[in-house]
Design a protein around this motif. Sequence first.
Motif, PDB file in Angstrom:
ATOM      1  N   GLN A  60       3.848   0.990 -10.358  1.00  0.00           N
ATOM      2  CA  GLN A  60       4.323   0.994  -9.306  1.00  0.00           C
ATOM      3  C   GLN A  60       4.481   1.962  -8.646  1.00  0.00           C
ATOM      4  O   GLN A  60       3.689   2.493  -7.418  1.00  0.00           O
ATOM      5  N   LEU A  61       5.042   2.861  -9.624  1.00  0.00           N
ATOM      6  CA  LEU A  61       5.321   4.341  -8.932  1.00  0.00           C
ATOM      7  C   LEU A  61       4.113   5.415  -8.638  1.00  0.00           C
ATOM      8  O   LEU A  61       3.594   5.749  -7.964  1.00  0.00           O
TER       9      LEU A  61
ATOM     10  N   GLU B 276       1.362  -1.354   0.133  1.00  0.00           N
ATOM     11  CA  GLU B 276       0.285   0.305   0.225  1.00  0.00           C
ATOM     12  C   GLU B 276       0.878   1.295  -0.088  1.00  0.00           C
ATOM     13  O   GLU B 276       0.893   2.021  -0.694  1.00  0.00           O
ATOM     14  N   ARG B 277       1.967   0.831   0.708  1.00  0.00           N
ATOM     15  CA  ARG B 277       3.366   2.309   0.559  1.00  0.00           C
ATOM     16  C   ARG B 277       4.433   2.209   0.797  1.00  0.00           C
ATOM     17  O   ARG B 277       4.711   1.169   1.751  1.00  0.00           O
ATOM     18  N   SER B 278       4.862   1.422  -0.387  1.00  0.00           N
ATOM     19  CA  SER B 278       5.773   0.796  -0.772  1.00  0.00           C
ATOM     20  C   SER B 278       7.258   1.307  -0.406  1.00  0.00           C
ATOM     21  O   SER B 278       7.654   2.873  -0.060  1.00  0.00           O
TER      22      SER B 278
ATOM     23  N   ASP C 232      10.361   1.435  -0.785  1.00  0.00           N
ATOM     24  CA  ASP C 232      11.418   1.553  -2.071  1.00  0.00           C
ATOM     25  C   ASP C 232      11.278   3.072  -2.804  1.00  0.00           C
ATOM     26  O   ASP C 232      11.968   3.403  -3.751  1.00  0.00           O
ATOM     27  N   GLY C 233      10.882   3.395  -1.737  1.00  0.00           N
ATOM     28  CA  GLY C 233       9.973   5.027  -2.919  1.00  0.00           C
ATOM     29  C   GLY C 233       9.636   5.112  -3.698  1.00  0.00           C
ATOM     30  O   GLY C 233      10.349   6.279  -5.029  1.00  0.00           O
ATOM     31  N   GLY C 234       9.536   4.428  -4.800  1.00  0.00           N
ATOM     32  CA  GLY C 234       8.916   4.384  -5.800  1.00  0.00           C
ATOM     33  C   GLY C 234       9.378   3.698  -7.211  1.00  0.00           C
ATOM     34  O   GLY C 234       9.154   4.288  -8.410  1.00  0.00           O
TER      35      GLY C 234
ATOM     36  N   SER D 139       0.169   7.175  -2.718  1.00  0.00           N
ATOM     37  CA  SER D 139      -0.336   7.027  -0.518  1.00  0.00           C
ATOM     38  C   SER D 139       1.003   8.098  -0.448  1.00  0.00           C
ATOM     39  O   SER D 139       0.582   8.528   1.068  1.00  0.00           O
ATOM     40  N   GLU D 140       1.592   9.076  -1.110  1.00  0.00           N
ATOM     41  CA  GLU D 140       2.588   9.862  -0.521  1.00  0.00           C
ATOM     42  C   GLU D 140       1.210  11.368  -0.598  1.00  0.00           C
ATOM     43  O   GLU D 140       1.140  12.586   0.476  1.00  0.00           O
TER      44      GLU D 140
ATOM     45  N   TYR E 217       2.749   3.927  -5.326  1.00  0.00           N
ATOM     46  CA  TYR E 217       3.828   4.811  -4.440  1.00  0.00           C
ATOM     47  C   TYR E 217       3.373   6.753  -4.266  1.00  0.00           C
ATOM     48  O   TYR E 217       3.078   7.546  -2.911  1.00  0.00           O
ATOM     49  N   THR E 218       3.105   7.091  -5.553  1.00  0.00           N
ATOM     50  CA  THR E 218       2.668   8.434  -5.587  1.00  0.00           C
ATOM     51  C   THR E 218       1.662   9.325  -4.867  1.00  0.00           C
ATOM     52  O   THR E 218       1.496  10.025  -4.224  1.00  0.00           O
TER      53      THR E 218
END
Length: 218
Positions: free
Chosen positions: A206-207, A9-11, A13-15, A213-214, A210-211
Amino acid sequence: MTVIITAFERSPDGGRGLARDTRVRWALEEVGQPYEVRLVSFRAMKQPAHLALHPFGQIPTYEEGDLALFETGAIVLHIAERHAGLLPDDADARARAITWMFAALNTVEPPILELATATLLESDKPWSKERLPLVEDRVRDRLKQLSARLGNADWLDGGFSVGDLMMVSVLLRLRSSGILDEYPNLAALVARGEARPAYKRAFAAQLAVYTASERQAD
């Protein structure tokens, strides 16, 4: 049947495409197989519903009808065997492609993961400065062997295969260390993998997670 995979849900790896669901996404994109993603939190990964899919409480998992799989290598191999595009038609070439896939996971990745642990989790230990060069040398030993085998070829064994997909995914973990740049043919192998349209779609997907979730965290 709709393929469903799980992803963070919130990776953490920072996307950057390093989470293992990216490998599964890439394989599915290469073979043109549509899929859905169910996002799971770190808390949910340890709950009974997810543990029923992955007994070690990790991601990704793969569901297709009554079939449920875990372990990235097993999932990617299943995709490659079920759909055309990642394994050669020739039986011997197929066996070699699978061999390279296992080499990526069992021989090349372990020292790379050890380096990540030493860099990210052990840097504050009093023995870190003495240990780190030893870990880096173990990575270089593997890369030197792999580089010699690849030579001037574009891919590991003929055309692009599941072996290349997994090897590129593993080598990507070295980018921030700078070690990969010491082996130009391996850096070029990774660049060729990243240039594939299927990889670009997998990375973007995948990015995007992450985006999103941020933004929610803000």
